[in-house]
Design a protein around this motif. Structure first.
Motif, PDB file in Angstrom:
ATOM      1  N   ASP A  38       0.831  -1.201   0.000  1.00  0.00           N
ATOM      2  CA  ASP A  38       0.000   0.000   0.000  1.00  0.00           C
ATOM      3  C   ASP A  38       0.873   1.262   0.000  1.00  0.00           C
ATOM      4  O   ASP A  38       2.093   1.198  -0.119  1.00  0.00           O
ATOM      5  N   SER A  39       0.217   2.395   0.161  1.00  0.00           N
ATOM      6  CA  SER A  39       0.920   3.682   0.072  1.00  0.00           C
ATOM      7  C   SER A  39       1.961   3.855   1.157  1.00  0.00           C
ATOM      8  O   SER A  39       2.894   4.636   1.015  1.00  0.00           O
ATOM      9  N   LYS A  40       1.821   3.127   2.258  1.00  0.00           N
ATOM     10  CA  LYS A  40       2.794   3.191   3.346  1.00  0.00           C
ATOM     11  C   LYS A  40       3.938   2.223   3.126  1.00  0.00           C
ATOM     12  O   LYS A  40       4.805   2.065   3.986  1.00  0.00           O
ATOM     13  N   LYS A  41       3.930   1.551   1.985  1.00  0.00           N
ATOM     14  CA  LYS A  41       5.023   0.665   1.567  1.00  0.00           C
ATOM     15  C   LYS A  41       5.090  -0.631   2.365  1.00  0.00           C
ATOM     16  O   LYS A  41       6.080  -1.356   2.266  1.00  0.00           O
ATOM     17  N   PHE A  42       4.049  -0.944   3.136  1.00  0.00           N
ATOM     18  CA  PHE A  42       4.070  -2.194   3.884  1.00  0.00           C
ATOM     19  C   PHE A  42       3.693  -3.335   2.948  1.00  0.00           C
ATOM     20  O   PHE A  42       2.642  -3.298   2.293  1.00  0.00           O
ATOM     21  N   LEU A  43       4.552  -4.356   2.903  1.00  0.00           N
ATOM     22  CA  LEU A  43       4.357  -5.488   2.005  1.00  0.00           C
ATOM     23  C   LEU A  43       3.520  -6.545   2.723  1.00  0.00           C
ATOM     24  O   LEU A  43       3.944  -7.135   3.705  1.00  0.00           O
ATOM     25  N   LYS A  44       2.338  -6.816   2.206  1.00  0.00           N
ATOM     26  CA  LYS A  44       1.415  -7.723   2.884  1.00  0.00           C
ATOM     27  C   LYS A  44       1.145  -8.942   2.016  1.00  0.00           C
ATOM     28  O   LYS A  44       0.709  -8.816   0.879  1.00  0.00           O
ATOM     29  N   ILE A  45       1.400 -10.147   2.573  1.00  0.00           N
ATOM     30  CA  ILE A  45       1.161 -11.371   1.821  1.00  0.00           C
ATOM     31  C   ILE A  45      -0.343 -11.588   1.660  1.00  0.00           C
ATOM     32  O   ILE A  45      -1.121 -11.413   2.597  1.00  0.00           O
ATOM     33  N   MET A  46      -0.737 -11.943   0.438  1.00  0.00           N
ATOM     34  CA  MET A  46      -2.147 -12.238   0.177  1.00  0.00           C
ATOM     35  C   MET A  46      -2.355 -13.743   0.035  1.00  0.00           C
ATOM     36  O   MET A  46      -3.254 -14.322   0.637  1.00  0.00           O
ATOM     37  N   PHE A  47      -1.543 -14.344  -0.815  1.00  0.00           N
ATOM     38  CA  PHE A  47      -1.654 -15.781  -1.074  1.00  0.00           C
ATOM     39  C   PHE A  47      -0.261 -16.364  -1.279  1.00  0.00           C
ATOM     40  O   PHE A  47       0.625 -15.700  -1.785  1.00  0.00           O
ATOM     41  N   SER A  48      -0.119 -17.634  -0.905  1.00  0.00           N
ATOM     42  CA  SER A  48       1.019 -18.397  -1.384  1.00  0.00           C
ATOM     43  C   SER A  48       0.454 -19.712  -1.914  1.00  0.00           C
ATOM     44  O   SER A  48      -0.526 -20.246  -1.374  1.00  0.00           O
ATOM     45  N   TYR A  49       1.068 -20.207  -2.974  1.00  0.00           N
ATOM     46  CA  TYR A  49       0.485 -21.373  -3.647  1.00  0.00           C
ATOM     47  C   TYR A  49       1.571 -22.234  -4.244  1.00  0.00           C
ATOM     48  O   TYR A  49       2.473 -21.743  -4.917  1.00  0.00           O
ATOM     49  N   ASN A  50       1.499 -23.535  -3.979  1.00  0.00           N
ATOM     50  CA  ASN A  50       2.293 -24.475  -4.754  1.00  0.00           C
ATOM     51  C   ASN A  50       1.367 -25.595  -5.182  1.00  0.00           C
ATOM     52  O   ASN A  50       0.149 -25.516  -4.980  1.00  0.00           O
ATOM     53  N   GLY A  84     -10.220   1.183  -1.976  1.00  0.00           N
ATOM     54  CA  GLY A  84      -9.147   0.717  -1.100  1.00  0.00           C
ATOM     55  C   GLY A  84      -8.258  -0.338  -1.724  1.00  0.00           C
ATOM     56  O   GLY A  84      -7.235  -0.715  -1.137  1.00  0.00           O
ATOM     57  N   ASP A  85      -8.634  -0.811  -2.894  1.00  0.00           N
ATOM     58  CA  ASP A  85      -7.798  -1.799  -3.578  1.00  0.00           C
ATOM     59  C   ASP A  85      -6.632  -1.148  -4.317  1.00  0.00           C
ATOM     60  O   ASP A  85      -5.735  -1.848  -4.797  1.00  0.00           O
ATOM     61  N   SER A  86      -6.649   0.169  -4.397  1.00  0.00           N
ATOM     62  CA  SER A  86      -5.545   0.875  -5.060  1.00  0.00           C
ATOM     63  C   SER A  86      -4.246   0.591  -4.311  1.00  0.00           C
ATOM     64  O   SER A  86      -4.136   0.853  -3.114  1.00  0.00           O
ATOM     65  N   LEU A 113      -2.142  -0.603  -9.467  1.00  0.00           N
ATOM     66  CA  LEU A 113      -3.589  -0.583  -9.671  1.00  0.00           C
ATOM     67  C   LEU A 113      -4.162   0.693  -9.083  1.00  0.00           C
ATOM     68  O   LEU A 113      -3.945   0.997  -7.906  1.00  0.00           O
ATOM     69  N   SER A 114      -4.858   1.441  -9.913  1.00  0.00           N
ATOM     70  CA  SER A 114      -5.506   2.672  -9.462  1.00  0.00           C
ATOM     71  C   SER A 114      -6.992   2.570  -9.739  1.00  0.00           C
ATOM     72  O   SER A 114      -7.402   2.296 -10.879  1.00  0.00           O
ATOM     73  N   ILE A 115      -7.789   2.798  -8.712  1.00  0.00           N
ATOM     74  CA  ILE A 115      -9.242   2.711  -8.841  1.00  0.00           C
ATOM     75  C   ILE A 115      -9.814   4.132  -8.853  1.00  0.00           C
ATOM     76  O   ILE A 115      -9.549   4.921  -7.935  1.00  0.00           O
TER      77      ILE A 115
ATOM     78  N   ALA B 101       7.893  -3.451   8.049  1.00  0.00           N
ATOM     79  CA  ALA B 101       7.377  -2.354   7.223  1.00  0.00           C
ATOM     80  C   ALA B 101       8.468  -1.684   6.388  1.00  0.00           C
ATOM     81  O   ALA B 101       8.173  -0.864   5.533  1.00  0.00           O
ATOM     82  N   GLY B 102       9.728  -2.032   6.661  1.00  0.00           N
ATOM     83  CA  GLY B 102      10.821  -1.474   5.870  1.00  0.00           C
ATOM     84  C   GLY B 102      11.389  -0.198   6.467  1.00  0.00           C
ATOM     85  O   GLY B 102      10.706   0.544   7.168  1.00  0.00           O
ATOM     86  N   THR B 103      12.676   0.022   6.183  1.00  0.00           N
ATOM     87  CA  THR B 103      13.378   1.235   6.598  1.00  0.00           C
ATOM     88  C   THR B 103      13.802   1.982   5.347  1.00  0.00           C
ATOM     89  O   THR B 103      14.539   1.446   4.515  1.00  0.00           O
ATOM     90  N   LYS B 104      13.341   3.214   5.214  1.00  0.00           N
ATOM     91  CA  LYS B 104      13.745   4.031   4.070  1.00  0.00           C
ATOM     92  C   LYS B 104      15.081   4.682   4.394  1.00  0.00           C
ATOM     93  O   LYS B 104      15.201   5.439   5.360  1.00  0.00           O
TER      94      LYS B 104
END
Lengths: 116, 109
Positions: A38-50, A84-86, A113-115, B101-104
């Motif tokens: 998201d805009s705060k750059k937090f990387l959030k896992i949605m799915f993992s698949y094998n 919010g999916d943006s 993705l921009s909504i 959350a990462g460090t810039k």
């Protein structure tokens, strides 16, 4: 030579639409992932698949669904898009799962993705 | 709950050394990763630690103390191209990757 490729790179669409993002990896990896950043750059896992199991982050709305036609592809389908999916959506892959999960993940370039 | 803490932002000078800390509280531990992410780009793998101690890889080194739930990434001889976000991620007991959350990191001339 691209290891993990996802398309499109940019996706602008209106609220309520349904869209898909494609991901392909040519590394021969067993496990693929989808992340939302998201805009705060937090990387959030949605799915993992094998080829054995799909692990879903329970916080992900069921409007999001992964589809894997084969081991090299994991597409992301999104129904009824909301503002919010943006975000930027990253696909990734790694060798193995379970106890081989110490292998690094290789990321695609992301889909912005921009909504509207 | 599972938690990974890293500073939000750091600033350093070109040519200097910087240490980016990461503390974690997770259900089990099967290793810790550091990734680099330049603005607008994908994260790229830097290092993996599973045993205590320092792993050196060129200008970058990563340290782990499992008893303290602590790691750091050390960047030496900083270059302008090192300006990026640095992400700490821990593999928990279920072999799920938990991301910080990462460090810039901002490098000034």
């Amino acid at each position: 030579d691209t290891a993990v490729s996802q398309t499109p790179k940019y996706l602008v669409t209106q609220m309520g639409n349904d869209k898909s993002i494609k991901c392909e990896q040519n590394l021969g990896h067993d496990t693929m992932y989808w992340y939302k950043q998201d805009s705060k750059k937090f990387l959030k896992i949605m799915f993992s698949y094998n080829n054995k199991e799909l692990i879903i982050n329970e916080t992900v709305p069921n409007r999001f669904s992964p589809k894997s036609p084969d081991k090299a592809h994991l597409n992301l389908h999104i129904n009824s898009l909301e503002l919010g999916d943006s975000a930027v959506y990253f696909c990734a892959s790694s060798l193995g799962g379970g106890e081989i999960s110490n292998q690094p993940q290789h990321f695609g370039d992301g889909t912005r993705l921009s909504i509207l | 709950g599972q938690n990974i803490d890293q500073p939000t932002e750091m600033t350093a000078t070109e040519g200097a050394i910087v240490q980016i800390n990461c503390t974690y509280q997770t259900s089990g531990f099967n290793g810790l990763f550091w990734y680099q992410q330049h603005a607008g780009e994908a994260p790229t793998f830097l290092s993996y630690n599973v045993l205590d101690g320092l792993e050196e890889k060129g200008r970058f080194s990563s340290f782990l103390s499992r008893s303290k739930g602590y790691s750091y990434l050390l960047l030496k001889e900083l270059q302008m191209k090192d300006s990026a976000s640095y992400l700490c991620a821990v593999l928990d007991s279920n072999y799920q990757l938990i991301w910080g959350a990462g460090t810039k990191l901002i490098i000034k001339p």
